[in-house]
Design an enzyme around this catalytic site. Structure first.
Site, PDB file in Angstrom:
ATOM      1  N   ASP A  29       0.845  -1.197   0.000  1.00 37.16           N
ATOM      2  CA  ASP A  29       0.000   0.000   0.000  1.00 37.16           C
ATOM      3  C   ASP A  29       0.886   1.256   0.000  1.00 37.16           C
ATOM      4  OD1 ASP A  29      -3.219   0.469   1.027  1.00 37.16           O
ATOM      5  OD2 ASP A  29      -1.848   2.185   1.072  1.00 37.16           O
ATOM      6  N   SER A  94     -12.336   3.261  -0.863  1.00 35.35           N
ATOM      7  CA  SER A  94     -11.976   4.456  -1.646  1.00 35.35           C
ATOM      8  C   SER A  94     -11.529   4.121  -3.057  1.00 35.35           C
ATOM      9  CB  SER A  94     -10.878   5.256  -0.930  1.00 35.35           C
ATOM     10  OG  SER A  94      -9.707   4.486  -0.802  1.00 35.35           O
ATOM     11  N   HIS A  99     -10.262  -5.291  -3.116  1.00 39.81           N
ATOM     12  CA  HIS A  99      -8.922  -5.519  -2.594  1.00 39.81           C
ATOM     13  C   HIS A  99      -9.021  -5.969  -1.149  1.00 39.81           C
ATOM     14  CE1 HIS A  99     -10.101  -1.284  -2.298  1.00 39.81           C
ATOM     15  NE2 HIS A  99      -9.537  -1.301  -1.096  1.00 39.81           N
TER      16      HIS A  99
HETATM   17  P1  AMP Z   1      -9.814   1.288   0.562  1.00 43.34           P
HETATM   18  O1  AMP Z   1      -9.889   2.590   1.315  1.00 43.34           O
HETATM   19  O2  AMP Z   1     -10.252   0.092   1.366  1.00 43.34           O
HETATM   20  O3  AMP Z   1     -10.521   1.376  -0.779  1.00 43.34           O
HETATM   21  O4  AMP Z   1      -8.279   1.034   0.280  1.00 43.34           O
HETATM   22  C1  AMP Z   1      -7.617   1.563  -0.820  1.00 43.34           C
HETATM   23  C2  AMP Z   1      -6.163   1.544  -0.495  1.00 43.34           C
HETATM   24  O5  AMP Z   1      -5.434   1.739  -1.691  1.00 43.34           O
HETATM   25  C3  AMP Z   1      -5.709   2.630   0.477  1.00 43.34           C
HETATM   26  O6  AMP Z   1      -5.115   2.025   1.621  1.00 43.34           O
HETATM   27  C4  AMP Z   1      -4.692   3.429  -0.334  1.00 43.34           C
HETATM   28  O7  AMP Z   1      -3.614   3.872   0.454  1.00 43.34           O
HETATM   29  C5  AMP Z   1      -4.269   2.437  -1.386  1.00 43.34           C
HETATM   30  N1  AMP Z   1      -3.764   2.966  -2.639  1.00 43.34           N
HETATM   31  C6  AMP Z   1      -4.333   3.902  -3.417  1.00 43.34           C
HETATM   32  N2  AMP Z   1      -3.615   4.110  -4.534  1.00 43.34           N
HETATM   33  C7  AMP Z   1      -2.554   3.258  -4.449  1.00 43.34           C
HETATM   34  C8  AMP Z   1      -1.448   2.983  -5.298  1.00 43.34           C
HETATM   35  N3  AMP Z   1      -1.265   3.620  -6.471  1.00 43.34           N
HETATM   36  N4  AMP Z   1      -0.547   2.046  -4.906  1.00 43.34           N
HETATM   37  C9  AMP Z   1      -0.723   1.402  -3.734  1.00 43.34           C
HETATM   38  N5  AMP Z   1      -1.744   1.615  -2.901  1.00 43.34           N
HETATM   39  C10 AMP Z   1      -2.657   2.537  -3.247  1.00 43.34           C
END
Ligand code: AMP
Length: 113
Positions: A29, A94, A99
């Site tokens: 992440d 988000s 995931h």
């Molecule tokens: P969620 O809030 O459950 O949808 O988790 C989405 C996650 O994706 C968050 O923890 C973000 O920090 C992570 N995230 C967003 N963009 C990226 C990226 N380009 N590479 C790695 N993690 C990401």
């Protein structure tokens, strides 16, 4: 499709990959919430858990199996870890590509808030 996780899966944008096979990719992440914070995603796009058909139940199982494999490989399986999948707004999702969060490396609090 303009999906950031699809772009990671197809290597259009970079990520620190922890595991990959034909169906799954796992990567660190970008904004870790624990010393180890890895996202396990299917390469196939499903926006939310609600969109995964029953015929793809094995894929959900493979995501969990992948988290267990990584926990063993990175040697925190015995200390412990957490797996979380957020769904839609109230769940705190988000990124609209399913995931599984794999968190480890510190004492995690419960409930998460
Ligand atoms: P969620 O809030 O459950 O949808 O988790 C989405 C996650 O994706 C968050 O923890 C973000 O920090 C992570 N995230 C967003 N963009 C990226 C990226 N380009 N590479 C790695 N993690 C990401």
């Amino acid at each position: 499709m303009d999906c950031i996780f699809c772009k990671i899966a197809s290597q259009q944008i970079p990520a620190r990959v922890a595991f990959e096979n034909d169906r799954i990719i796992a990567f660190h992440d970008l904004f870790p919430q624990a010393p180890t914070h890895i996202l396990v995603i299917p390469k196939t796009h499903y926006s939310t858990l609600n969109d995964v058909p029953a015929s793809e139940s094995a894929l959900l199982g493979e995501m969990v199996r992948t988290a267990i494999l990584i926990a063993r490989e990175l040697d925190f399986a015995d200390n412990g870890y957490r797996v979380v999948m957020n769904c839609n707004q109230d769940g705190g999702q988000s990124v609209d590509h399913i995931h599984l969060h794999l968190l480890a490396g510190r004492q995690l609090t419960w409930p998460p808030g």
